[in-house]
Design an enzyme around this catalytic site. Structure first.
Site, PDB file in Angstrom:
ATOM      1  N   SER A  75       0.822  -1.198   0.000  1.00 40.08           N
ATOM      2  CA  SER A  75       0.000   0.000   0.000  1.00 40.08           C
ATOM      3  C   SER A  75       0.865   1.262   0.000  1.00 40.08           C
ATOM      4  O   SER A  75       1.781   1.391  -0.800  1.00 40.08           O
ATOM      5  CB  SER A  75      -0.969  -0.044   1.191  1.00 40.08           C
ATOM      6  N   ASP A 192      -9.493  -4.536  -5.703  1.00 33.42           N
ATOM      7  CA  ASP A 192      -8.794  -3.972  -4.542  1.00 33.42           C
ATOM      8  C   ASP A 192      -9.716  -3.097  -3.692  1.00 33.42           C
ATOM      9  O   ASP A 192      -9.768  -3.205  -2.476  1.00 33.42           O
ATOM     10  CB  ASP A 192      -7.590  -3.166  -5.024  1.00 33.42           C
ATOM     11  N   HIS A 247      -8.223  -4.976  -0.704  1.00 35.58           N
ATOM     12  CA  HIS A 247      -6.973  -4.282  -0.375  1.00 35.58           C
ATOM     13  C   HIS A 247      -6.280  -4.858   0.864  1.00 35.58           C
ATOM     14  O   HIS A 247      -5.066  -5.081   0.841  1.00 35.58           O
ATOM     15  CB  HIS A 247      -7.258  -2.795  -0.165  1.00 35.58           C
TER      16      HIS A 247
END
Length: 266
Positions: A75, A192, A247
């Site tokens: 991330s 995601d 995610h």
């Protein structure tokens, strides 16, 4: 104008990623280091500040690993790792795995955006982000509004420099440093739900009409501003797409690990 506050979910962005130098299950006996800094609200600290904080830990680790390390970053952490590699002339990173990171920027009305900017849509965020105050918040450091390109180039103090969107004196050195890696692995996917557009995890992004321009048609690639085209030409770039992965699942999904990461950690 939209309202801004720090009510953000724990683990957002820079706090919730792993720096894994090898996988201890697949490669038993090899040291694995996870650096835990800038958790929860602290993940909103300016990106350059976070980069400096992680650099101290990073330098200590690589000095103890003369044979080299692998770097897996998740991330917002992928951008921190990118900056570290660009600024480290003597790093010995073999493989850099970027796991669902907003490498080309972020532009989307996601759950996380609404937590930080509760009264703001993506079309209004640039008002806050592209000034001196906004650049003190991490998400603004990689907010890339395709409808306000001049404002982004002028007001962004992190991503615009890191990707060479705005020329600066360190571009050549940063490119040479980044090219010291042996393999770049880019991982992301359409489900995601946070990285927007999800193709940003592969250096793709929107044009001014919000159509996706894939990595090899981006100016940063064509002009090779930070070494992306060179890595591709060398055959040292791997792009992995996985659907069905949310995610927060990327760093715990074994299928992602076994198909996209494992073979590069040898």
């Amino acid at each position: 104008m939209c309202k801004y506050h720090f009510n953000v979910a724990a683990g957002k962005g820079g706090a919730d990623f792993h720096w894994l130098f090898v996988d201890y299950i697949v490669h038993p006996g090899t040291e694995v280091t996870v650096i835990d800094l800038y958790d929860s609200w602290a993940s909103l600290e300016p990106m350059w500040k976070q980069v400096q904080g992680f650099k101290k830990a990073f330098d200590s680790i690589v000095q103890k690993a003369p044979d080299g390390v692998h770097l897996v970053c998740f991330s917002q952490g992928g951008l921190i790792c990118r900056a570290l590699l660009s600024m480290a002339p003597d790093h010995n990173v073999h493989t850099f795995v970027s796991l669902s990171s907003p490498l080309a920027g972020q532009y989307g009305d996601t759950e996380y955006l609404r937590k930080v900017f509760p009264d703001c849509t993506k079309k209004l965020v640039f008002h806050f982000c592209y000034n001196r105050v906004g650049q003190k918040v991490s998400i603004c450091n990689y907010w890339n509004d395709p409808h306000h390109r001049p404002r982004y180039l002028q007001g962004n103090s992190f991503l615009a420099m890191l990707n060479g969107d705005r020329p600066h004196n360190d571009m050549k050195a940063w490119r040479e440093n980044f090219l010291r890696i042996k393999k770049l692995v880019l991982i992301g996917g359409p489900d995601d739900g946070v990285i927007t557009p999800w193709q940003s995890s592969h250096f793709g992004f929107y044009d001014s009409d919000e159509n996706i321009v894939e990595m090899r048609n981006q100016e940063t690639y064509k002009n090779d501003t930070f070494g992306l085209k060179m890595l591709d030409t060398r055959g040292d770039m791997s792009v992995c797409v996985h659907s069905g992965v949310k995610h927060i699942q990327w760093h715990s999904n074994y299928t992602v690990f076994s198909t996209c990461i494992e073979k590069w950690l040898t």
